[in-house]
Design a protein around this motif. Structure first.
Motif, PDB file in Angstrom:
ATOM      1  N   SER A  52      -2.187   7.522   5.406  1.00 13.88           N
ATOM      2  CA  SER A  52      -3.356   7.061   4.256  1.00 13.88           C
ATOM      3  C   SER A  52      -3.415   6.414   2.956  1.00 13.88           C
ATOM      4  O   SER A  52      -3.262   7.723   1.983  1.00 13.88           O
ATOM      5  CB  SER A  52      -5.174   7.861   4.164  1.00 13.88           C
ATOM      6  OG  SER A  52      -6.443   7.201   3.940  1.00 13.88           O
ATOM      7  N   TYR A  74       0.686  -1.267  -0.466  1.00 11.85           N
ATOM      8  CA  TYR A  74       0.291  -0.141   0.048  1.00 11.85           C
ATOM      9  C   TYR A  74       0.766   1.321  -0.013  1.00 11.85           C
ATOM     10  O   TYR A  74       1.607   1.512   1.447  1.00 11.85           O
ATOM     11  CB  TYR A  74      -1.275  -0.007   1.318  1.00 11.85           C
ATOM     12  CG  TYR A  74      -2.244  -1.017   0.967  1.00 11.85           C
ATOM     13  CD1 TYR A  74      -3.357  -0.618   1.007  1.00 11.85           C
ATOM     14  CD2 TYR A  74      -1.397  -2.014   1.538  1.00 11.85           C
ATOM     15  CE1 TYR A  74      -3.711  -2.178   0.400  1.00 11.85           C
ATOM     16  CE2 TYR A  74      -3.054  -2.866   2.007  1.00 11.85           C
ATOM     17  CZ  TYR A  74      -3.960  -3.319   1.078  1.00 11.85           C
ATOM     18  OH  TYR A  74      -4.835  -4.345   0.900  1.00 11.85           O
ATOM     19  N   ALA A 100     -10.330   0.454  -4.177  1.00  8.39           N
ATOM     20  CA  ALA A 100      -9.513   1.974  -3.553  1.00  8.39           C
ATOM     21  C   ALA A 100      -8.952   2.254  -2.476  1.00  8.39           C
ATOM     22  O   ALA A 100      -8.785   2.794  -1.549  1.00  8.39           O
ATOM     23  CB  ALA A 100     -10.073   2.837  -4.499  1.00  8.39           C
ATOM     24  N   LYS A 101      -9.473   1.836  -1.344  1.00 15.98           N
ATOM     25  CA  LYS A 101      -9.460   1.238  -0.042  1.00 15.98           C
ATOM     26  C   LYS A 101      -8.738   1.761   0.221  1.00 15.98           C
ATOM     27  O   LYS A 101      -7.761   0.537   0.203  1.00 15.98           O
ATOM     28  CB  LYS A 101     -10.664   0.046   0.560  1.00 15.98           C
ATOM     29  CG  LYS A 101     -11.100   0.639   2.022  1.00 15.98           C
ATOM     30  CD  LYS A 101     -12.045  -0.369   1.914  1.00 15.98           C
ATOM     31  CE  LYS A 101     -12.451  -0.194   3.789  1.00 15.98           C
ATOM     32  NZ  LYS A 101     -13.295  -1.478   4.510  1.00 15.98           N
ATOM     33  N   PRO A 102      -8.037   3.007   1.617  1.00 21.11           N
ATOM     34  CA  PRO A 102      -6.846   3.115   1.995  1.00 21.11           C
ATOM     35  C   PRO A 102      -7.295   2.290   3.262  1.00 21.11           C
ATOM     36  O   PRO A 102      -8.342   1.746   4.059  1.00 21.11           O
ATOM     37  CB  PRO A 102      -7.347   4.756   2.298  1.00 21.11           C
ATOM     38  CG  PRO A 102      -8.700   4.483   2.764  1.00 21.11           C
ATOM     39  CD  PRO A 102      -9.867   3.925   1.849  1.00 21.11           C
ATOM     40  N   SER A 154      -4.357   7.753  -1.493  1.00 21.37           N
ATOM     41  CA  SER A 154      -5.219   7.458  -1.101  1.00 21.37           C
ATOM     42  C   SER A 154      -6.045   8.390  -1.723  1.00 21.37           C
ATOM     43  O   SER A 154      -6.957   8.053  -2.281  1.00 21.37           O
ATOM     44  CB  SER A 154      -6.128   6.968  -0.120  1.00 21.37           C
ATOM     45  OG  SER A 154      -6.283   8.436   0.823  1.00 21.37           O
ATOM     46  N   SER A 206     -13.036   5.757  -2.099  1.00 22.67           N
ATOM     47  CA  SER A 206     -12.625   5.249  -1.817  1.00 22.67           C
ATOM     48  C   SER A 206     -14.093   3.725  -1.567  1.00 22.67           C
ATOM     49  O   SER A 206     -14.607   3.214  -1.147  1.00 22.67           O
ATOM     50  CB  SER A 206     -11.939   4.978  -0.756  1.00 22.67           C
ATOM     51  OG  SER A 206     -12.814   5.763   0.317  1.00 22.67           O
ATOM     52  N   SER A 251      -3.501   3.433  -0.471  1.00 22.40           N
ATOM     53  CA  SER A 251      -4.054   2.213  -1.410  1.00 22.40           C
ATOM     54  C   SER A 251      -3.466   1.847  -1.615  1.00 22.40           C
ATOM     55  O   SER A 251      -2.112   1.832  -2.135  1.00 22.40           O
ATOM     56  CB  SER A 251      -4.701   2.935  -2.243  1.00 22.40           C
ATOM     57  OG  SER A 251      -6.588   3.934  -2.254  1.00 22.40           O
TER      58      SER A 251
END
Length: 182
Positions: free
Chosen positions: A120, A91, A106-108, A95, A101, A122
């Protein structure tokens, strides 16, 4: 993989022999399998290596758990954020780069930078399809290459005829308009 009866595909044969009533009895089994190996073209971009926060990359060994050891799950607290990044927990993209998101891609996650600040970020690296980039949209990075199957078509027959004519000039000299001169 596909099992086939096509005689031009190399087969595997095995014999299973047992003793029945003091006599050796053998049974043969044969199978033929064909394989399709998918090919892809992947367009690379700077996002594969982009690490603007300078997150520590841990690469000690295959089973290195430094990044997610002691209950670190990528949440946004000092005790639960990932401790840097690794080949398996990569990651590294801020983000905000991907905008929304709401989609899982793309969820951080929370990752500690070298100074202990939670960032934060992605998923980084190479993907099949990039999440939505505001002002750009969703981009595909990987495209499959489909095999060309043209046997039997007119174009295929013409190609084969031309190949024979070019590769076997003496054999097919009678088909040429101009004589062959060496």
């Amino acid at each position: 993989m596909a099992q086939t009866s096509q005689p031009s595909v190399a087969g595997m044969k095995v014999e299973d022999c047992n003793f029945v009533g003091g006599k050796k009895v053998c049974k043969s089994y044969e199978q033929r399998w064909s394989y399709a190996i998918p090919l892809f073209v992947t367009y690379l971009n700077p996002l594969a290596n982009w690490n603007p926060y300078g997150l520590t990359m841990h690469m000690k060994s295959y089973d290195d758990k430094t990044v997610y050891d002691k209950g670190r799950t990528g949440r946004f607290t000092n005790s639960t954020a990932y401790n840097g990044i690794s080949e398996y927990v990569y990651y590294s993209t801020p983000s905000e780069f991907f905008g929304s998101s709401k989609y899982g891609d793309a969820k951080p996650k929370g990752v500690l930078d070298p100074k202990g600040v939670i960032r934060s970020v992605s998923k980084g690296g190479i993907r099949m399809k990039l999440p939505n980039i505001p002002g750009v949209g969703t981009l595909r990075q990987t495209y499959p290459i489909f095999p060309i199957h043209g046997e039997g078509s007119t174009a295929w027959k013409e190609y084969e005829a031309l190949a024979d004519l070019v590769l076997k000039r003496k054999t097919h000299a009678n088909m040429l308009i101009e004589p062959i001169s060496y």
